[in-house]
Design a protein around this motif. Structure first.
Motif, PDB file in Angstrom:
ATOM      1  N   ASP A  33       0.864  -1.186   0.000  1.00 40.60           N
ATOM      2  CA  ASP A  33       0.000   0.000   0.000  1.00 40.60           C
ATOM      3  C   ASP A  33       0.901   1.237   0.000  1.00 40.60           C
ATOM      4  OD1 ASP A  33      -2.413  -1.415   0.196  1.00 40.60           O
ATOM      5  OD2 ASP A  33      -2.211  -1.587   2.378  1.00 40.60           O
ATOM      6  N   VAL A  34       1.907   1.205   0.867  1.00 43.08           N
ATOM      7  CA  VAL A  34       2.754   2.384   1.049  1.00 43.08           C
ATOM      8  C   VAL A  34       4.217   1.967   1.170  1.00 43.08           C
ATOM      9  CG1 VAL A  34       3.174   4.421   2.477  1.00 43.08           C
ATOM     10  CG2 VAL A  34       0.896   3.408   2.445  1.00 43.08           C
ATOM     11  N   ARG A  72       1.068   1.691  -3.917  1.00 37.02           N
ATOM     12  CA  ARG A  72       0.055   2.681  -4.327  1.00 37.02           C
ATOM     13  C   ARG A  72       0.546   4.084  -3.973  1.00 37.02           C
ATOM     14  NH1 ARG A  72      -5.639   0.826  -2.094  1.00 37.02           N
ATOM     15  NH2 ARG A  72      -6.259   2.766  -3.119  1.00 37.02           N
ATOM     16  N   LEU A  73       1.157   4.196  -2.803  1.00 36.14           N
ATOM     17  CA  LEU A  73       1.604   5.518  -2.351  1.00 36.14           C
ATOM     18  C   LEU A  73       3.082   5.476  -1.987  1.00 36.14           C
ATOM     19  CD1 LEU A  73      -1.295   6.426   0.146  1.00 36.14           C
ATOM     20  CD2 LEU A  73      -1.228   6.801  -2.330  1.00 36.14           C
ATOM     21  N   CYS A  82      -1.329   9.011   8.684  1.00 41.16           N
ATOM     22  CA  CYS A  82      -2.473   8.081   8.543  1.00 41.16           C
ATOM     23  C   CYS A  82      -3.649   8.803   7.874  1.00 41.16           C
ATOM     24  CB  CYS A  82      -2.923   7.552   9.902  1.00 41.16           C
ATOM     25  SG  CYS A  82      -1.863   6.265  10.536  1.00 41.16           S
ATOM     26  N   GLY A  83      -3.886  10.051   8.316  1.00 43.08           N
ATOM     27  CA  GLY A  83      -4.994  10.824   7.750  1.00 43.08           C
ATOM     28  C   GLY A  83      -4.806  11.034   6.250  1.00 43.08           C
ATOM     29  N   GLU A  84      -3.596  11.392   5.843  1.00 41.47           N
ATOM     30  CA  GLU A  84      -3.340  11.648   4.418  1.00 41.47           C
ATOM     31  C   GLU A  84      -3.465  10.363   3.597  1.00 41.47           C
ATOM     32  OE1 GLU A  84      -2.646  14.946   2.815  1.00 41.47           O
ATOM     33  OE2 GLU A  84      -3.892  14.882   4.609  1.00 41.47           O
ATOM     34  N   VAL A  85      -2.929   9.271   4.142  1.00 41.37           N
ATOM     35  CA  VAL A  85      -2.960   7.991   3.418  1.00 41.37           C
ATOM     36  C   VAL A  85      -4.412   7.538   3.216  1.00 41.37           C
ATOM     37  CG1 VAL A  85      -2.435   5.524   3.760  1.00 41.37           C
ATOM     38  CG2 VAL A  85      -0.624   7.251   4.016  1.00 41.37           C
ATOM     39  N   VAL A 105      -6.220   4.704   0.551  1.00 38.97           N
ATOM     40  CA  VAL A 105      -5.767   3.418   1.094  1.00 38.97           C
ATOM     41  C   VAL A 105      -6.545   3.166   2.390  1.00 38.97           C
ATOM     42  CG1 VAL A 105      -3.828   2.201   2.157  1.00 38.97           C
ATOM     43  CG2 VAL A 105      -3.463   3.533   0.081  1.00 38.97           C
ATOM     44  N   GLY A 106      -7.269   2.059   2.414  1.00 37.17           N
ATOM     45  CA  GLY A 106      -8.080   1.762   3.595  1.00 37.17           C
ATOM     46  C   GLY A 106      -7.200   1.368   4.774  1.00 37.17           C
TER      47      GLY A 106
END
Ligand SMILES: Cc1cc2nc3c(=O)[nH]c(=O)nc-3n(C[C@H](O)[C@H](O)[C@H](O)COP(=O)(O)OP(=O)(O)OC[C@H]3O[C@@H](n4cnc5c(N)ncnc54)[C@H](O)[C@@H]3O)c2cc1C
Length: 550
Positions: free
Chosen positions: A23-24, A225-226, A390-393, A398-399
């Protein structure tokens, strides 16, 4: 007692990096990368963390180890920032009652200073209020009180002082960073040190990051993804290479500290205003004292301590303390030198003095690119950085399946009570007197948390596990073995400087001659012990020996 070599943990992480779609991907394993990885992995994202040297081996190992609300920003009237940092400090004190400790700042006031003593004392009360009165209240210090309580302070130029509270990291900054990397690993993050990100490109809506394992030379290719750039002072260069344009950028300021034998017995920080008008600290660190810091603008992150830096620190301390004899370079046990990544907007510093640039962080996101850069910041603010990331992701799609999971903090009080109960039943603290770092059981709990119970088990099985391995330091045999198995120690310096702070409190000459070093290397590196020990003995060292470096 055997210590399986560190690479076991690392090679498992590398294997996961190799086959990875994430995810990241987080670039940089300083405090900002470590908290990002810990927060995201704890909340259920699939995360990779790449650090090109050791975790916490750059800026995050060179700080003053203070967790503070930024009292000096009251001067620039940044009340919002001070309030935010005080609350961040309080949150760390609450979450890490052992590893983050309140400490008193004993501040001397020089006659004729740009602000009067009573004005500064009023400032400390405001500071205390902005910090929700969470710490002990401030108090004024008369010259007579100072002479009685801290006789080493030179009083001639002073009209008194004041005392207030902030907090500090008794085991140092790099160990604190490691605790977040450990938490990230425990929550499934694929994290590896000595893996350099060589470049990232956007392909079909994903990031493809090319990296290299600097130990084996093997290339790696990761998809995510990020992408999060947490490369601290190197973040601007990494963004330029990855074709990421940002509004913010960094302004770099070098700061150094010198470690000397303990100057005062009190467990306080002594604070002075140095010749350049900045706050200047004398900080307890084990049986040593850490003095600093400086603030010098620089163009590049790669810096070292100069003779001029040392003279500034030594001259300032010699003027402000009455020591049996003035400190000289020969008294320096170890040094610290780092570069503060200070965030500035697109317009630059706007003509402001760099000393007045505040140390807030900025998180800049490019929605179109799925890219986040963390600029600036402080260790103190690390939990906010983790939460904001976490907020930005989440915002970028991204869940995070466990949004309420608390990703930081020491184990619950019940586990702590059980640890101390078991330690007492074993008579653990009866074998060695309490050192400057506290009793053996306090030290084990503070440094290892829940894993300290496993250490007690190791000691019950073999009492030798509770003996120090090195003649020059108290670290126990079972701790060294644990570091070999669970702390991703690749080079001996990772252990001596960052998993423990030994290299900061023992002169490198003494460490080199220490008869326990061979066994420590066996516990850390198994079959590679000799290779690693020789690499350290003949490699570049952290300057002293004596001050010429390698
Ligand atoms: C002298 C001084 C005193 C300070 N005192 C305090 C204090 O008392 N309290 C406080 O709260 N803060 C303090 N700070 C600030 C604090 O130390 C920093 O803000 C913080 O450590 C920055 O962390 P970071 O993760 O952004 O950067 P870093 O710790 O520098 O981490 C960035 C990491 O990225 C890695 N990296 C770079 N390029 C790549 C790549 N291509 N691939 C993989 N990895 C890469 C680097 O190796 C590095 O480890 C101080 C700073 C200094 C310099």
């Amino acid at each position: 007692m055997s210590g399986a070599a560190g690479p076991t943990l690392r090679s498992a992480s590398l294997a996961r990096l190799g086959d990875g779609t994430f995810d990241v991907v987080v670039l940089g394993g300083g405090i900002n990368g470590a908290v990002s990885a810990a927060a995201l992995a704890g909340r259920g994202a699939k995360v990779a963390l790449l650090e090109r040297a050791d975790f916490g081996s750059a800026t995050s190992q060179e700080s003053s180890c203070l967790v503070w609300g930024g009292i000096k920003y009251l001067e620039s009237m940044e009340f919002g920032l001070v309030r935010k940092l005080c609350l961040a400090r309080n949150q760390l004190l609450r979450a890490y009652p052992s590893a983050v400790r309140e400490i008193r700042f004993y501040t001397a006031h020089t006659r004729g200073f740009r602000h009067g003593r009573w004005k500064l004392l009023a400032g400390t009360w405001l500071y205390w209020l902005l910090g929700s009165c969470f710490t002990r209240p401030p108090r004024p210090l008369s010259r007579a009180t100072m002479a009685r309580e801290e006789p080493a302070v030179a009083l001639e130029a002073l009209d008194g002082g004041f005392e207030y509270s902030d907090a500090w990291l008794p085991d140092g900054d790099a160990r604190f960073v490691w605790s977040f990397v450990r938490a990230a690993l425990d929550h499934g993050c694929a994290a590896a040190n000595y893996v350099e990100a060589e470049g990232s490109v956007r392909e079909g809506g994903e990031w493809v990051t090319t990296a290299r394992d600097l130990v084996s030379g093997a290339p790696l290719r990761l998809r995510s993804r990020l992408l999060i750039n947490a490369c601290g002072p190197w973040a601007d260069g990494v963004n330029a290479r990855n074709a990421i344009k940002t509004e913010h950028r960094h302004f770099l300021s070098k700061g150094i500290h010198l470690l000397v034998d303990r100057l005062t017995p009190g467990g306080r920080v002594l604070a002075f205003f140095a010749d350049d008008g900045r706050l200047f600290f004398v900080i307890p660190l084990g049986d040593k004292t850490c003095i600093g810091t400086t603030d010098t603008p620089v163009d590049r992150p790669e810096v070292g301590v100069t003779g001029e830096d040392r003279r500034f620190v030594l001259d300032n301390i010699n003027k402000r303390l009455k020591l049996p004899r003035p400190l000289t370079e020969a008294d320096v046990v170890a040094e610290r030198c780092g570069v503060r990544p200070l965030v500035v907007g697109a317009a630059g510093a706007g003509g402001r003095d760099w000393m007045q640039l505040s140390r807030k962080h900025a998180i800049e996101t490019s929605d179109a690119d799925g890219h986040v850069t963390i600029f600036g910041g402080k260790l103190t603010d690390c939990l906010n950085v983790g939460e904001e990331v976490c907020g930005e992701v989440k915002r970028l799609g991204v869940g995070l399946p466990f949004p309420a999971h608390r990703w930081y903090g020491e184990p619950p009080a019940a586990l702590r009570d059980e640890f101390f109960h078991q330690a007492r039943l074993m008579g653990l603290d009866g074998t060695a007197p309490a050192g400057p770092d506290g009793t053996t059981s306090e030290r084990l709990w503070r440094r290892h948390g829940a894993e300290a119970l496993g250490l007690l088990d190791a000691i019950r099985r073999d009492r030798r596990a509770a003996e120090p391995v090195l003649r020059s330091n108290q670290v126990l045999r079972c701790e060294v073995a644990l570091a070999g198995q669970r702390e991703m120690v690749v080079e001996l310096e990772d252990f001596l400087r960052r998993r423990t702070g030994i290299a900061q409190v023992v002169r490198s000459e003494a460490l080199r001659r220490d008869p326990g070093l061979e066994e420590a290397c066996r516990l850390l590196f198994g079959g590679e012990a000799e290779v690693r020990r020789n690499a350290w003995l003949h490699g570049p060292e952290g300057t002293p020996a004596h001050l010429g470096g390698a």
